[in-house]
Structures are given as structure tokens and as C-alpha cells.
Scaffold this active site. Sequence first.
Site, PDB file in Angstrom:
ATOM      1  N   GLU A  71      23.612  -7.624   1.852  1.00  0.00           N
ATOM      2  CA  GLU A  71      23.259  -6.209   1.619  1.00  0.00           C
ATOM      3  C   GLU A  71      22.274  -5.885   2.735  1.00  0.00           C
ATOM      4  OE1 GLU A  71      21.264  -8.850  -1.520  1.00  0.00           O
ATOM      5  OE2 GLU A  71      23.252  -8.644  -0.645  1.00  0.00           O
ATOM      6  N   ARG A  77      20.945 -21.328  -3.660  1.00  0.00           N
ATOM      7  CA  ARG A  77      20.782 -21.000  -4.957  1.00  0.00           C
ATOM      8  C   ARG A  77      21.947 -21.263  -5.965  1.00  0.00           C
ATOM      9  NH1 ARG A  77      17.858 -16.862  -2.568  1.00  0.00           N
ATOM     10  NH2 ARG A  77      19.326 -15.435  -3.574  1.00  0.00           N
TER      11      ARG A  77
END
Length: 170
Positions: free
Chosen positions: A95, A58
Site C-alpha cells: 500500500e 510477522r
Amino acid sequence: MNLEKYIRVIEDFPVEGISFKDVTTLLKDGEAFKYAIKLMADKIRDKDVDIVVGPEARGFLFGAPIAYELGVGFVPVRKPGKLPGETLKYEYKLEYGTDSLEIHKDAIKPGDKVAVVDDLLATGGTILSAIKLIENLGGIVVHVGFLIELEELMGRNVLSKYNVSSIIKY
């Protein structure tokens, strides 16, 4: 224009407990996408950058049009095995796992002023790895910009020695 209304939130994706911020709904709206690129480019415009870097995938969607807007080149930072030339590699934590990124060894020249751009700042691991690659090549990171920042994950703390901006904060 309130860009937050163009971000779709998908709970428990890609794993349970993650609240995924989907930018594809912003990208498909020409006016919102153009406005987002302008806002992000405006945060960099006075930094006199030579190159914009965006990590896969992205980061490409925002980095390339920002580079175009600023009239500078764009350098992709990719997942291993995707770049054809000689590369430098850096491993980092997500994460929800680990990953690594690569950059062409000739993509950044010593002294190049670099802006690093991505769609979202979470823990800061992806961007920090891109920054380490740039710095290992002698580049100077003058700005780190995001469309979205997840403040509760405190990724900005990982990037505290850099000039960081974000447009939308959750």
C-alpha cells in the site's frame, strides 16, 4: 476475550496517512497471544493442511505457532537473499511501495495442502505473492488466515478465489 483491545494503533507509521496496527502489544500478553493462535488455528483445523506458510516477518510470529498447534510443518517466505537454498522469487506492490518475496524451491511439494497465515490483510499484495509462490511449486492453497483485516483496503477482493478468514476487522 476482546483481542482488539490488545492491538496498539499508531497513526502515520511507517508513512503519513497509514494507521499502523501494532500486534506486539498482543504478542507480549501470553493469554491474548495463546487465544489468538487458537482462534486462527481453529479456522484451519478442518482443512487437513500439510504445511503452514507465513511471509516475513510477522507471518512467522503467527504461522509457526499455528503450525505447531496443528501438528504440521511451517515454511517461511522471506525477503530476497535471506534463504540459503535455491529459491523462487515474486515481486508485489504494498500500500506504500513495492517489495518481493522468495521461497525455497523444495519447500512445497506438488499437491501439498497449504494454509497461508499473516498478521494483517491490507491490500492483499503480500499474501497474493506468497500464494503465487506456493502455486508455482504445485501447492494447493486451502486457507488464507489473518489476525487483522483492514476492510476499507479491500484486500479480500484480491483473494476472492481463496477461503479467507480474519479474527479482527477494522
